[in-house]
Design an enzyme around this catalytic site. Structure first.
Site, PDB file in Angstrom:
ATOM      1  N   CYS A  22      12.916 -24.347  29.463  1.00  0.00           N
ATOM      2  CA  CYS A  22      14.035 -24.919  28.716  1.00  0.00           C
ATOM      3  C   CYS A  22      13.589 -25.724  27.497  1.00  0.00           C
ATOM      4  O   CYS A  22      14.396 -26.001  26.607  1.00  0.00           O
ATOM      5  CB  CYS A  22      14.888 -25.786  29.630  1.00  0.00           C
ATOM      6  SG  CYS A  22      15.529 -24.912  31.075  1.00  0.00           S
ATOM      7  N   HIS A 156      19.160 -30.589  25.513  1.00  0.00           N
ATOM      8  CA  HIS A 156      19.204 -29.327  26.245  1.00  0.00           C
ATOM      9  C   HIS A 156      20.373 -29.377  27.213  1.00  0.00           C
ATOM     10  O   HIS A 156      20.573 -30.370  27.919  1.00  0.00           O
ATOM     11  CB  HIS A 156      17.885 -29.127  26.996  1.00  0.00           C
ATOM     12  CG  HIS A 156      17.964 -28.143  28.110  1.00  0.00           C
ATOM     13  ND1 HIS A 156      18.473 -26.871  27.952  1.00  0.00           N
ATOM     14  CD2 HIS A 156      17.608 -28.241  29.425  1.00  0.00           C
ATOM     15  CE1 HIS A 156      18.427 -26.231  29.109  1.00  0.00           C
ATOM     16  NE2 HIS A 156      17.912 -27.049  30.009  1.00  0.00           N
ATOM     17  N   ASN A 186      23.920 -23.500  31.451  1.00  0.00           N
ATOM     18  CA  ASN A 186      22.525 -23.777  31.099  1.00  0.00           C
ATOM     19  C   ASN A 186      21.880 -22.476  30.653  1.00  0.00           C
ATOM     20  O   ASN A 186      21.590 -21.598  31.467  1.00  0.00           O
ATOM     21  CB  ASN A 186      21.797 -24.359  32.319  1.00  0.00           C
ATOM     22  CG  ASN A 186      20.362 -24.725  32.013  1.00  0.00           C
ATOM     23  OD1 ASN A 186      19.789 -24.299  31.017  1.00  0.00           O
ATOM     24  ND2 ASN A 186      19.751 -25.506  32.896  1.00  0.00           N
TER      25      ASN A 186
END
Length: 229
Positions: A22, A156, A186
């Site tokens: 990520c 994020h 996500n």
């Protein structure tokens, strides 16, 4: 995949795939900065692209409802916009992990492992908030900016509680916190460039604005940076 993109857009240049989970987009920014400042490149296309759903166990409700697929990209050129950046790594497979697909081989007796994405949500939350606070404070101090100087904090998009916790601890307002997790989920390394595009399209960012990016992910990796648009 980068070579396939290179072919499709008709580019004549090197192409490389990187994986920092990520945190990949911020890792990519750091690598791009190294290439540009060393005069090895003038223009770089940086893409964050993920297909997280192919790694999910759809019977595991602790993970399958959280993730989505997506891609976003930016074009980078030489300038003074990147005010500070930090990336870190701390090897740990216990909090976040994607198993390997089992491929039988006559040269190996490796046991078959779970190929799905697995996560210890509580421990990941602790790691996320701790690392994000540390990284954001450090890059803002290095860049010489305060909360009032920042137009938008762009984290994020992993967990809204993580983003809100960092916002409150750092003293950012609700208007300064960017979020899109409610409609994208996500999307790992794609989440920040996806959100950047949305903010630009909605007219919420313009030239001269200062933004702070922060990310954390499997590996474990983290990254943060301050950018003047």
């Amino acid at each position: 995949l980068s070579c396939l993109v290179q072919r499709e857009i008709g580019a004549v240049c090197p192409a490389v795939d990187i994986n920092a989970a990520c945190s990949g987009f911020i890792y990519g920014l750091d690598m791009a900065d190294a290439y540009i400042t060393s005069d090895k490149a003038e223009t770089i296309l940086l893409i964050g692209a993920e297909m997280m759903t192919r790694h999910l166990d759809w019977k595991d409700r602790s993970t399958c409802v959280l993730f989505g697929d997506g891609a976003g990209a930016v074009i980078l050129k030489k300038g003074n916009g990147l005010k500070s950046i930090k990336i870190t790594a701390k090897g740990d497979h216990k909090l976040l992990a994607i198993g390997n697909v089992f491929c039988p081989s006559p040269f190996s007796n490796q046991p078959q492992t779970d190929p799905h994405f697995r996560m210890n949500g509580g421990e990941v939350f602790k790691f996320a908030v701790g690392s994000a606070l540390r990284d954001v404070k450090e890059v803002m101090k290095k860049a010489g900016v305060t909360v009032s100087d920042v137009k938008m904090l762009i984290p994020h998009q992993a967990n809204l509680r993580v983003s809100q916790f960092v916002k409150e601890k750092m003293g950012f307002s609700d208007e300064q916190l960017a979020s899109a997790i409610d409609h994208y989920g996500n999307t790992s390394s794609a989440s920040i460039p996806l959100l950047l595009d949305e903010l630009v399209e909605e007219g919420k960012l313009s030239s001269g604005d200062i933004i702070v990016l922060t990310a954390f992910g499997g590996g474990l990796t983290t990254g943060a940076c301050v950018i003047e648009l």
